[in-house]
Design an enzyme around this catalytic site. Sequence first.
Site, PDB file in Angstrom:
ATOM      1  N   ALA A  82     -22.456 -71.824  12.974  1.00  0.00           N
ATOM      2  CA  ALA A  82     -22.486 -70.443  13.456  1.00  0.00           C
ATOM      3  C   ALA A  82     -21.642 -70.271  14.707  1.00  0.00           C
ATOM      4  O   ALA A  82     -21.590 -71.148  15.571  1.00  0.00           O
ATOM      5  CB  ALA A  82     -23.924 -70.042  13.750  1.00  0.00           C
ATOM      6  N   ASN A 127      -2.634 -18.778 -19.694  1.00  0.00           N
ATOM      7  CA  ASN A 127      -1.472 -19.664 -19.693  1.00  0.00           C
ATOM      8  C   ASN A 127      -1.706 -20.795 -18.690  1.00  0.00           C
ATOM      9  O   ASN A 127      -1.969 -20.541 -17.524  1.00  0.00           O
ATOM     10  CB  ASN A 127      -0.248 -18.832 -19.272  1.00  0.00           C
ATOM     11  CG  ASN A 127       0.991 -19.675 -19.077  1.00  0.00           C
ATOM     12  OD1 ASN A 127       1.174 -20.686 -19.758  1.00  0.00           O
ATOM     13  ND2 ASN A 127       1.839 -19.256 -18.137  1.00  0.00           N
ATOM     14  N   TYR A 170       3.573 -28.977 -14.149  1.00  0.00           N
ATOM     15  CA  TYR A 170       3.394 -28.557 -12.762  1.00  0.00           C
ATOM     16  C   TYR A 170       3.033 -29.788 -11.920  1.00  0.00           C
ATOM     17  O   TYR A 170       2.179 -30.574 -12.307  1.00  0.00           O
ATOM     18  CB  TYR A 170       2.246 -27.558 -12.643  1.00  0.00           C
ATOM     19  CG  TYR A 170       2.526 -26.140 -13.110  1.00  0.00           C
ATOM     20  CD1 TYR A 170       3.732 -25.773 -13.674  1.00  0.00           C
ATOM     21  CD2 TYR A 170       1.553 -25.163 -12.949  1.00  0.00           C
ATOM     22  CE1 TYR A 170       3.968 -24.467 -14.081  1.00  0.00           C
ATOM     23  CE2 TYR A 170       1.775 -23.850 -13.349  1.00  0.00           C
ATOM     24  CZ  TYR A 170       2.986 -23.510 -13.920  1.00  0.00           C
ATOM     25  OH  TYR A 170       3.208 -22.215 -14.319  1.00  0.00           O
ATOM     26  N   ARG A 181     -18.531 -81.333  26.371  1.00  0.00           N
ATOM     27  CA  ARG A 181     -19.736 -80.651  26.816  1.00  0.00           C
ATOM     28  C   ARG A 181     -19.979 -81.067  28.253  1.00  0.00           C
ATOM     29  O   ARG A 181     -19.928 -82.263  28.571  1.00  0.00           O
ATOM     30  CB  ARG A 181     -20.891 -81.121  25.950  1.00  0.00           C
ATOM     31  CG  ARG A 181     -22.036 -80.158  25.853  1.00  0.00           C
ATOM     32  CD  ARG A 181     -23.103 -80.708  24.959  1.00  0.00           C
ATOM     33  NE  ARG A 181     -22.872 -80.400  23.545  1.00  0.00           N
ATOM     34  CZ  ARG A 181     -23.633 -80.898  22.567  1.00  0.00           C
ATOM     35  NH1 ARG A 181     -24.612 -81.736  22.840  1.00  0.00           N
ATOM     36  NH2 ARG A 181     -23.386 -80.583  21.318  1.00  0.00           N
ATOM     37  N   GLY A 237       6.606 -25.137  -4.913  1.00  0.00           N
ATOM     38  CA  GLY A 237       5.671 -24.229  -4.227  1.00  0.00           C
ATOM     39  C   GLY A 237       5.172 -24.834  -2.930  1.00  0.00           C
ATOM     40  O   GLY A 237       5.162 -26.045  -2.750  1.00  0.00           O
ATOM     41  N   GLU A 252       1.225 -11.520 -16.556  1.00  0.00           N
ATOM     42  CA  GLU A 252       0.639 -11.977 -15.296  1.00  0.00           C
ATOM     43  C   GLU A 252      -0.464 -11.007 -14.885  1.00  0.00           C
ATOM     44  O   GLU A 252      -0.368  -9.805 -15.153  1.00  0.00           O
ATOM     45  CB  GLU A 252       1.715 -12.058 -14.207  1.00  0.00           C
ATOM     46  CG  GLU A 252       2.720 -13.175 -14.438  1.00  0.00           C
ATOM     47  CD  GLU A 252       2.056 -14.527 -14.617  1.00  0.00           C
ATOM     48  OE1 GLU A 252       1.432 -15.011 -13.659  1.00  0.00           O
ATOM     49  OE2 GLU A 252       2.131 -15.089 -15.726  1.00  0.00           O
ATOM     50  N   ALA A 263     -21.987 -79.351  18.879  1.00  0.00           N
ATOM     51  CA  ALA A 263     -22.117 -77.921  19.153  1.00  0.00           C
ATOM     52  C   ALA A 263     -21.499 -77.584  20.493  1.00  0.00           C
ATOM     53  O   ALA A 263     -21.559 -78.364  21.435  1.00  0.00           O
ATOM     54  CB  ALA A 263     -23.584 -77.520  19.134  1.00  0.00           C
ATOM     55  N   ARG A 294      -2.634 -22.679   0.690  1.00  0.00           N
ATOM     56  CA  ARG A 294      -4.095 -22.742   0.780  1.00  0.00           C
ATOM     57  C   ARG A 294      -4.622 -24.146   1.078  1.00  0.00           C
ATOM     58  O   ARG A 294      -5.803 -24.327   1.327  1.00  0.00           O
ATOM     59  CB  ARG A 294      -4.733 -22.205  -0.512  1.00  0.00           C
ATOM     60  CG  ARG A 294      -4.816 -20.693  -0.505  1.00  0.00           C
ATOM     61  CD  ARG A 294      -5.387 -20.171  -1.800  1.00  0.00           C
ATOM     62  NE  ARG A 294      -4.410 -20.216  -2.880  1.00  0.00           N
ATOM     63  CZ  ARG A 294      -4.712 -20.086  -4.158  1.00  0.00           C
ATOM     64  NH1 ARG A 294      -5.970 -19.951  -4.528  1.00  0.00           N
ATOM     65  NH2 ARG A 294      -3.767 -20.106  -5.065  1.00  0.00           N
TER      66      ARG A 294
HETATM   67  C1  UD1 Z   1       1.809 -19.441 -13.060  1.00  0.00           C
HETATM   68  C2  UD1 Z   1       2.082 -18.666 -14.347  1.00  0.00           C
HETATM   69  C3  UD1 Z   1       0.763 -18.165 -14.902  1.00  0.00           C
HETATM   70  C4  UD1 Z   1      -0.187 -19.303 -15.132  1.00  0.00           C
HETATM   71  C5  UD1 Z   1      -0.388 -20.102 -13.876  1.00  0.00           C
HETATM   72  C6  UD1 Z   1      -1.152 -21.350 -14.142  1.00  0.00           C
HETATM   73  C7  UD1 Z   1       4.283 -17.657 -14.077  1.00  0.00           C
HETATM   74  C8  UD1 Z   1       5.026 -16.419 -13.748  1.00  0.00           C
HETATM   75  N1  UD1 Z   1       2.962 -17.575 -14.036  1.00  0.00           N
HETATM   76  O1  UD1 Z   1       1.270 -18.523 -12.120  1.00  0.00           O
HETATM   77  O2  UD1 Z   1       0.989 -17.465 -16.131  1.00  0.00           O
HETATM   78  O3  UD1 Z   1      -1.445 -18.814 -15.607  1.00  0.00           O
HETATM   79  O4  UD1 Z   1       0.901 -20.512 -13.334  1.00  0.00           O
HETATM   80  O5  UD1 Z   1      -1.430 -21.992 -12.934  1.00  0.00           O
HETATM   81  O6  UD1 Z   1       4.873 -18.675 -14.383  1.00  0.00           O
HETATM   82  N2  UD1 Z   1       6.915 -23.131  -8.508  1.00  0.00           N
HETATM   83  C9  UD1 Z   1       8.184 -23.546  -8.142  1.00  0.00           C
HETATM   84  N3  UD1 Z   1       9.096 -22.629  -7.720  1.00  0.00           N
HETATM   85  C10 UD1 Z   1       8.798 -21.314  -7.650  1.00  0.00           C
HETATM   86  C11 UD1 Z   1       7.502 -20.886  -7.995  1.00  0.00           C
HETATM   87  C12 UD1 Z   1       6.592 -21.812  -8.442  1.00  0.00           C
HETATM   88  O7  UD1 Z   1       8.485 -24.746  -8.215  1.00  0.00           O
HETATM   89  O8  UD1 Z   1       9.681 -20.536  -7.260  1.00  0.00           O
HETATM   90  C13 UD1 Z   1       5.949 -24.127  -8.983  1.00  0.00           C
HETATM   91  C14 UD1 Z   1       4.760 -24.267  -8.077  1.00  0.00           C
HETATM   92  O9  UD1 Z   1       4.963 -25.335  -7.160  1.00  0.00           O
HETATM   93  C15 UD1 Z   1       3.634 -24.612  -9.040  1.00  0.00           C
HETATM   94  C16 UD1 Z   1       4.056 -23.921 -10.317  1.00  0.00           C
HETATM   95  O10 UD1 Z   1       5.437 -23.699 -10.211  1.00  0.00           O
HETATM   96  O11 UD1 Z   1       3.528 -25.988  -9.281  1.00  0.00           O
HETATM   97  C17 UD1 Z   1       3.299 -22.636 -10.555  1.00  0.00           C
HETATM   98  O12 UD1 Z   1       3.542 -21.772  -9.509  1.00  0.00           O
HETATM   99  P1  UD1 Z   1       2.445 -20.778  -8.983  1.00  0.00           P
HETATM  100  O13 UD1 Z   1       3.010 -19.959  -7.907  1.00  0.00           O
HETATM  101  O14 UD1 Z   1       1.199 -21.500  -8.720  1.00  0.00           O
HETATM  102  O15 UD1 Z   1       2.265 -19.869 -10.276  1.00  0.00           O
HETATM  103  P2  UD1 Z   1       1.157 -18.809 -10.535  1.00  0.00           P
HETATM  104  O16 UD1 Z   1       1.534 -17.536  -9.858  1.00  0.00           O
HETATM  105  O17 UD1 Z   1      -0.154 -19.379 -10.244  1.00  0.00           O
END
Ligand code: UD1
Length: 454
Positions: A377, A166, A100, A437, A11, A151, A420, A15
Site C-alpha cells: 500500500a 417532407n 441533411y 529507515r 445552415g 412549405e 516498509a 437555435r
Molecule cells: C426543409 C424543407 C421542408 C422539410 C424540412 C425538413 C425546403 C424548402 N423545405 O425546410 O419541406 O419539411 O426541410 O426538415 O427545402 N441548407 C443549406 N443552405 C441553405 C438552406 C438550407 O445548406 O441555403 C441546409 C440546412 O443546413 C439544413 C437543410 O438544408 O441541413 C434544411 O434547411 P432548413 O432551413 O432546416 O429547411 P426547412 O426550412 O426546415
Amino acid sequence: VTISVVILAAGQGKRMRSSRPKVLHRLADCSLLEHVYRTARGFAQSQIHIVYGHGGDAVREALGHLDVHWVEQPMQLGTGHALMQALPGIPDDATVLVLYGDVPLISLETLTALVGAAGEGVGLLTVELEDPAGYGRIVRDTLGNVRRIVEEKDATRDEIAIREVNTGMMAAPARWLRTALERLGNNNAQGEYYLTDVIEMAVADGVAVNAVRAQSVMEVMGVNDRAQLATLERHYQLEQARALMLAGITFRDPARFDLRGSLQSGQDVVIDVNVVLEGAVKLGHRVSIGPNAVIRDAEIGDDVEILANCVIEDAVIGAGARIGPYSRLRPQTRLAAGVHIGNFVEIKKSNVGEGSKINHLSYVGDAEVGRNVNIGAGTITCNYDGASKHRTTIGDDAFIGSDTQLVAPVTVGAGATLGAGTTLAQDAPPGKLTLSRAPQVTVERWQRPTKKPK
Ligand code: UD1
Ligand code: CA
C-alpha cells in the site's frame, strides 16, 4: 449507377445558441455531419459532396479527414440554391441523393429504398407526423399521387392539416435535376430557392415521383436545438444497447449505458449501470464491468472483473485480471493475466507481469513490473525529476513493502524484498532485504505540552 450524395450543411443552426456550427455538435462523440457521411459511405459506388456555408471554415477544418468534395454556398438562399452549388461537380448519369447534415440517424436501408424508388425518376422520403408543424406538406391528388410539396409558410389551411411531411431527403437523376434547378424561382413567403419546388416540376415534366415512407420517425428527425440533440442521443444509445443485448451482452439497465465508439465483445459479458465506453473497446468472454466505469480504447481479456468506479484509457488487460474498485489505468498500461489492481491505484505507461498485485493507494508510472510481484500500500514510483521521466524496473517475485518510494531510474532485483517505508534511490539486489529507515527511538522523559491555567 453512381450515387452522388449531396449533404446540405450550410445552415447556421441559430437555435443551438452555440459558437460552433450545428453540424459539428456531437452525438455519441461523433459530429452530426460525420454520422451522415458514414452512412452515405455505405453505398458501394458513391461520391460525397458537402455543401457548407456559415462557419464553414470550422466545418472543413474539423472534418478535413473526410473523403468528400467540399462545396461552398456563400449565402444561404435556400435548399434549392444549396443543391445547385454542388451540381457542377456531378456527372449527368449519376443519381443525386440529397441528405441533411443535421439529420444524423438516417439509415442506409431507408436510403437504399429511396434510391430504388427513384428509379429513373424522383424518390421522395416522407414521414407521417402527429404534429407536422414547421415541415413542408406532401400534397397528393385523389389517386394518391404526389403532386407537389408546399412549405408551411406558403400553405393554405387545408394543406396545413396534412400530416404527411417532407423529410427533405430525395433522390433524382442528375441530368434532369440540372434542368429543374435552373428553373427555380424564389417567389414565395421566405424569398428562398426551395428545393421542394422541383417536385411540381417533375410532375409537369412527366418524370415519375415515388414517395417512400421512413421506417421510423427518429431516423428522419433533424437537430435544431440541444433538447432535440439529447432526444436523438438517448434513442441512439438505446438502439445500440438493444443490438448488443441481442449479441449476448447483459445490461443491468440498458437505459444507463453509453457507447461512444465501437464495441467488440465476447459472450456472457455483464455490464452494470452508468458505464461509458469510448473509442474502440474490445471485451473478451465473461468480462464483468461494475457501475460507473469509463473505459476508452481498451482491450480486456476473458474473465476480467472490473469493479465499480474505474477509469481506464488505452490499456490492455490480460485474462482473469481484477481491477478496482476506484482504479485508474492511464495510457499505455499493459497488464498480464491474473493481475490485481485495487482501490486508488494509478498505473501509467507500465507493463505489469502475470499474477502481480498492486492493491492499495499506489502510483506506478513508467515501470516494468515482473511476475508475481506484490506492491504494498502507498508505494510510489518517483518517475519525474522535474525535467525528465525515468523508468523503474521490478524483477519477478519481488515484494515491495508499504509506503515505499522508488526513485527512478532504479531497479529492484528478482525476489528482492524492500522494507516498509523505504526510499529506494539505488538498485536493490535480487533475493535480499533492502530498506532505508531512520533508527527508531523512544524518548523516555518526554512529556506532552499542557495548556497553562489562566
Ligand atoms: C426543409 C424543407 C421542408 C422539410 C424540412 C425538413 C425546403 C424548402 N423545405 O425546410 O419541406 O419539411 O426541410 O426538415 O427545402 N441548407 C443549406 N443552405 C441553405 C438552406 C438550407 O445548406 O441555403 C441546409 C440546412 O443546413 C439544413 C437543410 O438544408 O441541413 C434544411 O434547411 P432548413 O432551413 O432546416 O429547411 P426547412 O426550412 O426546415
Ligand atoms: Ca429544419
